[in-house]
Design a protein around this motif. Structure first.
Motif, PDB file in Angstrom:
ATOM      1  N   ARG A   1      -0.618  -5.151  -2.495  1.00 61.82           N
ATOM      2  CA  ARG A   1       0.576  -5.722  -3.106  1.00 61.82           C
ATOM      3  C   ARG A   1       0.233  -6.748  -4.180  1.00 61.82           C
TER       4      ARG A   1
ATOM      5  N   ASP B   1       4.598  -5.784  -6.585  1.00 58.33           N
ATOM      6  CA  ASP B   1       5.810  -5.608  -5.773  1.00 58.33           C
ATOM      7  C   ASP B   1       6.920  -6.464  -6.351  1.00 58.33           C
TER       8      ASP B   1
ATOM      9  N   VAL C   1       5.673 -11.960  -2.465  1.00 58.75           N
ATOM     10  CA  VAL C   1       4.343 -11.522  -2.078  1.00 58.75           C
ATOM     11  C   VAL C   1       3.537 -12.742  -1.616  1.00 58.75           C
TER      12      VAL C   1
END
Length: 246
Positions: free
Chosen positions: A26, A55, A59
């Motif tokens: 991510r 993302d 995160v």
């Protein structure tokens, strides 16, 4: 047990991580750059992180730096928002970033990191995140200092900043990084004996006694030595199974 066979298979795969697709992370710490100067008891560092987020949601990016003390608020550049906080259980500092997927974010922290002095050697230790590229530039208040780094890092040729300082440049910092420096060409014979001891103790308790087995690593920072004293806990006696002569 009122489980369908398909449900059992899915749970089994989930537990053993079977059939998972290779998915990109991510986030990615693209670069970490640390610059600063060392004093007598601590080093003041400006640590910059360049983070790629993949993302759209929040995160979590662990920055570690457990042993450091954050001075002031984090500085941020990027097309989103972020906040930094400290987590326990050896997690250290964690940065939460929110922005569009495939966006770049830049976070700068000003840290105070304690230094450890053993004999004539001074040590700086950093717990850092894994980064694609990383470097450190540190100015030490010692002319003609000689440095060494932990395994995996690369120490570049040092440079004299002025008559009383030396600048170290290091590339490829690992997750548990250490930089140590001391005076060049020390005269070991004239250096006082300074011992450093590290050990682990395995203790066994039963209804009648307490026994302990100690493994000690003793190093000299200075003159050579051929003996040292180990002080036992109060009321303890040396086991009969030890070799003679101690």
């Amino acid at each position: 047990l009122d489980f369908k066979y398909q449900d059992f298979v899915e749970l089994y795969k989930l537990k053993n991580q079977l059939g998972r697709r290779d998915e990109p992370p991510r986030y990615s710490v693209q670069r970490m750059t640390a610059t600063g100067s060392a004093g007598e008891e601590y080093a003041e560092l400006s640590i910059q992180f360049q983070i790629l987020v993949r993302d759209d949601d929040w995160v979590r990016v662990p920055l570690r730096l457990n042993q450091g003390l954050l001075r002031g608020a984090a500085k941020y550049k990027g097309p989103g928002e972020q906040f930094v906080h400290y987590e326990g259980d050896n997690e250290g500092y964690v940065c939460w970033v929110h922005g569009k997927a495939d966006s770049q974010h830049e976070i700068t922290l000003t840290m105070l990191v304690p230094l450890v002095t053993v004999g004539d050697e001074t040590r700086l230790k950093l717990f850092t995140p894994r980064a694609t590229a990383s470097e450190l530039k540190l100015t030490t208040p010692m002319a003609g200092a000689v440095g060494k780094v932990s395994e995996g890092a690369t120490l570049l040729p040092s440079a004299a900043v002025n008559s009383g300082a030396t600048e170290f440049s290091v590339g490829g910092l690992g997750s548990d990084f250490q930089l140590a420096w001391s005076k060049s060409n020390p005269r070991i014979v004239l250096t006082p004996l300074v011992l450093e001891a590290a050990g682990t103790v395995l203790t066994r308790l039963d209804s009648r006694s307490i026994s302990a087995e100690a493994v000690l690593l003793v190093r000299s920072h200075g003159a050579a030595f051929d003996r040292f004293t180990v002080r036992l806990p109060p009321g303890a006696e040396l086991s009969a199974g030890n070799p003679n002569g101690y």
